[in-house]
Design a protein around this motif. Sequence first.
Motif, PDB file in Angstrom:
ATOM      1  N   LYS A   1       0.835  -1.204   0.000  1.00  0.00           N
ATOM      2  CA  LYS A   1       0.000   0.000   0.000  1.00  0.00           C
ATOM      3  C   LYS A   1       0.870   1.254   0.000  1.00  0.00           C
ATOM      4  O   LYS A   1       0.613   2.207  -0.752  1.00  0.00           O
ATOM      5  CB  LYS A   1      -0.911   0.007   1.228  1.00  0.00           C
TER       6      LYS A   1
ATOM      7  N   LYS B   1       1.121   4.173  -2.781  1.00  0.00           N
ATOM      8  CA  LYS B   1       0.891   5.556  -2.376  1.00  0.00           C
ATOM      9  C   LYS B   1       2.042   6.458  -2.817  1.00  0.00           C
ATOM     10  O   LYS B   1       1.826   7.567  -3.320  1.00  0.00           O
ATOM     11  CB  LYS B   1       0.709   5.637  -0.857  1.00  0.00           C
TER      12      LYS B   1
ATOM     13  N   PHE C   1       1.674   7.330  -6.450  1.00  0.00           N
ATOM     14  CA  PHE C   1       0.660   8.367  -6.658  1.00  0.00           C
ATOM     15  C   PHE C   1       1.208   9.746  -6.291  1.00  0.00           C
ATOM     16  O   PHE C   1       1.010  10.717  -7.023  1.00  0.00           O
ATOM     17  CB  PHE C   1      -0.595   8.066  -5.820  1.00  0.00           C
TER      18      PHE C   1
ATOM     19  N   LEU D   1      -7.726  -1.110  -3.179  1.00  0.00           N
ATOM     20  CA  LEU D   1      -7.611   0.286  -2.736  1.00  0.00           C
ATOM     21  C   LEU D   1      -8.838   1.099  -3.136  1.00  0.00           C
ATOM     22  O   LEU D   1      -9.285   1.967  -2.390  1.00  0.00           O
ATOM     23  CB  LEU D   1      -6.345   0.920  -3.321  1.00  0.00           C
TER      24      LEU D   1
ATOM     25  N   PHE E   1      -9.411   4.485  -0.836  1.00  0.00           N
ATOM     26  CA  PHE E   1      -8.129   5.199  -0.857  1.00  0.00           C
ATOM     27  C   PHE E   1      -7.883   5.860  -2.215  1.00  0.00           C
ATOM     28  O   PHE E   1      -7.248   6.910  -2.294  1.00  0.00           O
ATOM     29  CB  PHE E   1      -6.975   4.244  -0.527  1.00  0.00           C
ATOM     30  N   ILE E   2      -8.364   5.219  -3.287  1.00  0.00           N
ATOM     31  CA  ILE E   2      -8.207   5.779  -4.624  1.00  0.00           C
ATOM     32  C   ILE E   2      -9.563   5.876  -5.304  1.00  0.00           C
ATOM     33  O   ILE E   2     -10.507   5.171  -4.933  1.00  0.00           O
ATOM     34  CB  ILE E   2      -7.220   4.969  -5.499  1.00  0.00           C
TER      35      ILE E   2
ATOM     36  N   TYR F   1      -6.354   6.496 -11.996  1.00  0.00           N
ATOM     37  CA  TYR F   1      -6.888   6.671 -10.643  1.00  0.00           C
ATOM     38  C   TYR F   1      -6.251   7.880  -9.960  1.00  0.00           C
ATOM     39  O   TYR F   1      -5.177   8.338 -10.350  1.00  0.00           O
ATOM     40  CB  TYR F   1      -6.617   5.411  -9.810  1.00  0.00           C
ATOM     41  N   LYS F   2      -6.961   8.357  -8.922  1.00  0.00           N
ATOM     42  CA  LYS F   2      -6.496   9.488  -8.124  1.00  0.00           C
ATOM     43  C   LYS F   2      -6.452   9.076  -6.661  1.00  0.00           C
ATOM     44  O   LYS F   2      -7.357   8.394  -6.171  1.00  0.00           O
ATOM     45  CB  LYS F   2      -7.449  10.673  -8.313  1.00  0.00           C
ATOM     46  N   TRP F   3      -5.388   9.490  -5.952  1.00  0.00           N
ATOM     47  CA  TRP F   3      -5.303   9.224  -4.530  1.00  0.00           C
ATOM     48  C   TRP F   3      -6.178  10.244  -3.801  1.00  0.00           C
ATOM     49  O   TRP F   3      -5.939  11.439  -3.864  1.00  0.00           O
ATOM     50  CB  TRP F   3      -3.858   9.306  -4.048  1.00  0.00           C
TER      51      TRP F   3
ATOM     52  N   TYR G   1      -4.737  12.990  -1.396  1.00  0.00           N
ATOM     53  CA  TYR G   1      -3.619  13.837  -1.844  1.00  0.00           C
ATOM     54  C   TYR G   1      -3.976  15.294  -1.598  1.00  0.00           C
ATOM     55  O   TYR G   1      -5.135  15.698  -1.729  1.00  0.00           O
ATOM     56  CB  TYR G   1      -3.340  13.611  -3.332  1.00  0.00           C
TER      57      TYR G   1
END
Length: 201
Positions: A6, A10, A13, A38, A43-44, A52-54, A57
């Motif tokens: 993980k 991360k 990203f 995730l 988380f995403i 995908y986007k975190w 962030y």
Amino acid sequence: MNEIIKQKIKELFFKNKGYATTKQISDKGINRYYVSTLEKSGFILKIKTGLYKWVDYDFQYNFELVDVFKIVPKGILCLTSALAYHELTTINPWQYEIAIERSSKVIIPEYPPIKLLYFSQKQLNIGITNIEVDGHLIKIYDIEKTICDCIRYRNKIGIDIVKEGINEYIKRKDRNFNKLMKYAEVCRVQKILKQYLEMLV
């Protein structure tokens, strides 16, 4: 989920300023199963197929705007969306208006709301400027090209919005009437633009 994996995802990203593709994750030797895990865990967030986007962030500005240009990477912010960015209108557009080349084929997801405008190459490729949003480059038309495009699409966006945009443009110290008339010629709106200017100046 394995915390080491993980954290590795991360870091990828965050290195890419909040975004990553399934290919980038796979290239790190990480099974795509973890992407699904995730996403289900929140988380995403899936932006489009393979991207995908975190979620957590630290986006400082308008993360949706970045999402739009991840979906339409060759697009250019235009019309009322550009008017609003340049502070030439008091309206708050409910959708993102994006200019693309006529032969382009883009699949638009349900969200965020995106309206595609198909321009000819000649009208697409003038007046483009780059802005940076949260470390990502985004293309937008400058104020003169935005005014000309709004005149072209006046019947779709509304005459009152066009008048407001021109009126606000006239007040600006950084206006460039020579550039405005040059763009108006390319966009074939010289006559209408002159009528608006005569009425407002």
